[in-house]
Write a protein that holds these residues in place. Structure first.
Motif, PDB file in Angstrom:
ATOM      1  N   CYS A 165       4.399  -1.140   8.241  1.00 19.07           N
ATOM      2  CA  CYS A 165       3.585  -1.414   7.053  1.00 19.07           C
ATOM      3  C   CYS A 165       3.642  -2.891   6.712  1.00 19.07           C
ATOM      4  O   CYS A 165       4.680  -3.544   6.876  1.00 19.07           O
ATOM      5  N   ALA A 169       1.964  -4.821   1.176  1.00 20.22           N
ATOM      6  CA  ALA A 169       1.238  -3.616   0.772  1.00 20.22           C
ATOM      7  C   ALA A 169       2.163  -2.426   0.524  1.00 20.22           C
ATOM      8  O   ALA A 169       1.789  -1.500  -0.182  1.00 20.22           O
ATOM      9  N   ILE A 170       3.377  -2.470   1.071  1.00 20.51           N
ATOM     10  CA  ILE A 170       4.296  -1.350   0.897  1.00 20.51           C
ATOM     11  C   ILE A 170       4.738  -1.257  -0.569  1.00 20.51           C
ATOM     12  O   ILE A 170       4.971  -2.263  -1.223  1.00 20.51           O
ATOM     13  N   GLU A 202       6.039  -7.645   8.292  1.00 23.07           N
ATOM     14  CA  GLU A 202       5.854  -6.202   8.189  1.00 23.07           C
ATOM     15  C   GLU A 202       7.210  -5.516   8.162  1.00 23.07           C
ATOM     16  O   GLU A 202       8.229  -6.079   8.587  1.00 23.07           O
ATOM     17  N   VAL A 213       1.978   3.273   0.701  1.00 21.76           N
ATOM     18  CA  VAL A 213       1.292   1.995   0.867  1.00 21.76           C
ATOM     19  C   VAL A 213       0.100   1.946  -0.081  1.00 21.76           C
ATOM     20  O   VAL A 213      -0.630   2.932  -0.231  1.00 21.76           O
ATOM     21  N   GLU A 217      -2.907  -6.080  -0.813  1.00 20.46           N
ATOM     22  CA  GLU A 217      -1.736  -6.878  -0.503  1.00 20.46           C
ATOM     23  C   GLU A 217      -1.395  -7.812  -1.657  1.00 20.46           C
ATOM     24  O   GLU A 217      -0.561  -8.703  -1.515  1.00 20.46           O
TER      25      GLU A 217
END
Length: 251
Positions: A165, A169-170, A202, A213, A217
């Motif tokens: 991920c 964004a996670i 990532e 997620v 971002e």
């Protein structure tokens, strides 16, 4: 009086934790079941409810100063119903079981006061924006409300299917998962976005659990000072990630 607004009446439910809508949390308190909420997120309440700043121990303050990870919380207690929201972000209710939940503190809206949280290190030799080297571990038994920018994706991780991920964004993942931060880049500098694709750091998840997620971002500006120019309204300049507002990734 008539108006389409009457379609947005209070949600009738017997559940203690529920959603008034996709962007607003509704919690019913009955005197002995306090919740901890992000400071300043109360938008309305009914009944006899009090809001007190949650005490932060010296150890917690030092940990936050060192890691940059922590929560500014208020304790909501009494009898009645409280409504919580933050920047019109989507709200999601999760049950925290024995396995625990690891989350970026910027995505936490509220939690049961019975839950315990502490900063933990993520395997990385570099600090990055978004999900950095430190996150929050939430353990115990109770419920937590998370926030996302848009409708999220919940991905199952299994021993034969690991998941990668974007670090920006996670939102959260099962604490039992093994996590490694990496930048798959062929350039000489790890800070350069990978191969001109715009992709950088990532997180790689292995084991058994779930990863959450969000479809963005970037986070909305947190605590941006309105009235200080266009840059402040979009969380840049002195209100950006490198200025006074360290919790904002719009730098």
């Amino acid at each position: 009086m008539q108006s389409p607004l009457f379609a947005f009446n209070e949600t009738q439910t017997q559940e203690r934790w529920s959603l008034q809508n996709k962007q607003m949390l509704r919690v019913t308190l009955e005197g002995q079941d306090d919740i901890l909420a992000r400071k300043g997120t109360m938008v309305a309440y009914q009944g006899l409810i009090e809001f007190d700043a949650e005490y932060q121990s010296g150890g917690q303050a030092r940990t936050r100063a060192y890691t940059g990870e922590g929560l500014d919380l208020m304790r909501c207690h009494g009898q009645g119903t409280v409504y919580l929201a933050n920047l019109a972000q989507y709200v999601h209710i999760m049950d925290v079981e024995q396995d625990g939940l690891t989350v970026d503190s910027s995505h936490v809206l509220a939690m049961d006061s019975t839950l315990y949280h502490e900063a933990v290190a993520v395997d990385s030799m570099y600090g990055v924006s978004g999900s950095g080297k430190y996150q929050l571990n939430i353990t115990g038994h109770g419920r937590v409300a998370l926030m996302t920018s848009g409708a999220p994706l919940l991905i199952q991780v299994t021993p034969d299917k690991y998941v990668n991920c974007d670090a920006d964004a996670i939102v959260a993942w099962s604490t039992a998962l093994r996590v490694q931060m990496q930048a798959q880049t062929h350039s000489s500098g790890v800070w350069r976005r990978r191969g001109g694709t715009g992709e950088g750091w990532e997180l790689s998840f292995m084991g058994s659990g779930y990863a959450l997620v969000q479809p963005s971002e970037l986070l909305p500006p947190q605590n941006a000072v309105i009235g200080q120019g266009l840059a402040a309204q979009f969380g840049m300049g002195q209100q950006g990630a490198r200025g006074q507002n360290q919790g904002n990734v719009w730098g």
